[in-house]
Design a protein around this motif. Structure first.
Motif, PDB file in Angstrom:
ATOM      1  N   ARG A 195       0.947  -1.003   0.567  1.00  0.00           N
ATOM      2  CA  ARG A 195      -0.138   0.095   0.234  1.00  0.00           C
ATOM      3  C   ARG A 195       0.772   1.558   0.016  1.00  0.00           C
ATOM      4  O   ARG A 195       1.882   1.322   0.837  1.00  0.00           O
ATOM      5  N   LEU A 196       0.547   2.184  -1.123  1.00  0.00           N
ATOM      6  CA  LEU A 196       1.379   2.990  -0.677  1.00  0.00           C
ATOM      7  C   LEU A 196       1.200   4.342   0.282  1.00  0.00           C
ATOM      8  O   LEU A 196       0.104   4.747   0.627  1.00  0.00           O
ATOM      9  N   ALA A 197       1.934   4.996   1.242  1.00  0.00           N
ATOM     10  CA  ALA A 197       2.495   5.007   2.510  1.00  0.00           C
ATOM     11  C   ALA A 197       2.413   6.746   3.065  1.00  0.00           C
ATOM     12  O   ALA A 197       2.423   7.270   2.975  1.00  0.00           O
ATOM     13  N   LEU A 198       3.505   6.851   1.525  1.00  0.00           N
ATOM     14  CA  LEU A 198       4.022   8.362   1.586  1.00  0.00           C
ATOM     15  C   LEU A 198       4.185   8.382   0.039  1.00  0.00           C
ATOM     16  O   LEU A 198       4.599   7.744  -0.786  1.00  0.00           O
ATOM     17  N   ASN A 199       3.646  10.075  -0.221  1.00  0.00           N
ATOM     18  CA  ASN A 199       4.011  10.322  -2.471  1.00  0.00           C
ATOM     19  C   ASN A 199       4.098  11.613  -1.782  1.00  0.00           C
ATOM     20  O   ASN A 199       3.024  12.241  -1.783  1.00  0.00           O
ATOM     21  N   GLU A 200       5.937  11.931  -1.890  1.00  0.00           N
ATOM     22  CA  GLU A 200       6.113  13.361  -1.690  1.00  0.00           C
ATOM     23  C   GLU A 200       7.077  13.910  -3.257  1.00  0.00           C
ATOM     24  O   GLU A 200       7.933  13.312  -3.880  1.00  0.00           O
ATOM     25  N   ASN A 201       6.848  15.121  -3.614  1.00  0.00           N
ATOM     26  CA  ASN A 201       7.330  15.631  -4.596  1.00  0.00           C
ATOM     27  C   ASN A 201       8.697  15.895  -4.086  1.00  0.00           C
ATOM     28  O   ASN A 201       8.745  16.867  -2.938  1.00  0.00           O
TER      29      ASN A 201
END
Length: 201
Positions: A195-201
Motif C-alpha cells: 500500500r502507498l504510505a507516502l508520496n512526496e514531490n
C-alpha cells in the motif's frame, strides 16, 4: 592625501600662535594645495601674517605629504556555482569581477585566498581579495561562494542503488541517504502489504 589625490591645508594648520601689538588682519600661505606627486618630499611653505596696520611678517614651515589611504577593492557579489566535480576557483582580478584602485600610488600586489586554480568541493567558502599599494597599505574585501556539486542523471557513474533508506523496517521515521546527490523529483514509499504510505514531490 585624500581620496581624490589632493589635499589642501589652511594657514591655521601652520600657524603656531602668531601675535602682534595690533589685531591680526590676515594669515596666508604661498602654497596650500598638494597632490600625489608631492608625497614623501618635504615642501617649504611660507606663512605670511598681516596685522591691522598693514605690517607683515613671515616664517617658513616644512610640510611633508603622506598617503595613508589603502587601496579600495570591489569584490564580486555573493554567488552560487554548479559544478560536476571540484570547482576550479578562477582568478577574480583576472576576470575583472574584482577590481582594486588607489588614490595615489599604483597597486603593487594583488592576492586571492584561496588562490586561483584551487579545486573546491561542494560547500560554502569565504573568498578574500587583497590589494597592496606601493606605500605598503593594504585593502581587503570578502564575498561568499557556494559550490553545489549536482551531478546530472545521465552521468554513467551514478547508480540509483546507492540511494538507501534506514532504519528498515521503520514505524514513524525514515531517513533517505543519497550520497551521489542524484536529482530526485518524487519519493513514493510503500508498506509491507504494497500500500502507498507516502508520496512526496
Amino acid at each position: 592625501v585624500e581620496d581624490n589625490g589632493s589635499v589642501t591645508i589652511t594657514p591655521e594648520d601652520i600657524d603656531n600662535g602668531s601675535s602682534g601689538q595690533s589685531c591680526l588682519d590676515g594669515l596666508s600661505l604661498d602654497i596650500d594645495t598638494f597632490t600625489c606627486s608631492d608625497i614623501g618630499t618635504p615642501v617649504q611653505v611660507t606663512l605670511t601674517v598681516t596685522n591691522a596696520e598693514g605690517v607683515i611678517d613671515s616664517c617658513i614651515a616644512i610640510v611633508t605629504i603622506a598617503d595613508s589611504l589603502p587601496p579600495v577593492i570591489t569584490c564580486p557579489p555573493n554567488q552560487t556555482v554548479i559544478s560536476t566535480g571540484p570547482y576550479e576557483l578562477p582568478d577574480y582580478f583576472d576576470t575583472g569581477e574584482a577590481t582594486a584602485v588607489d588614490n595615489c600610488s599604483g597597486i603593487q600586489n594583488l592576492d586571492q585566498d584561496p588562490a586561483p586554480g584551487t579545486p573546491l568541493q561542494q560547500g560554502t567558502y569565504i573568498i578574500t581579495m587583497t590589494a597592496e599599494d606601493e606605500n605598503g597599505f593594504e585593502g581587503e574585501c570578502e564575498f561568499i561562494l557556494v559550490v553545489n556539486d549536482l551531478l546530472g542523471n545521465n552521468d554513467p557513474s551514478l547508480s540509483i542503488t546507492t540511494i538507501s533508506t534506514y532504519p528498515n523496517p521503520a514505524s514513524n521515521l525514515i531517513n533517505i541517504s543519497n550520497p551521489q546527490l542524484i536529482q530526485i523529483s518524487k519519493v513514493s514509499i510503500y508498506d509491507l502489504n504494497g500500500r502507498l504510505a507516502l508520496n512526496e514531490n
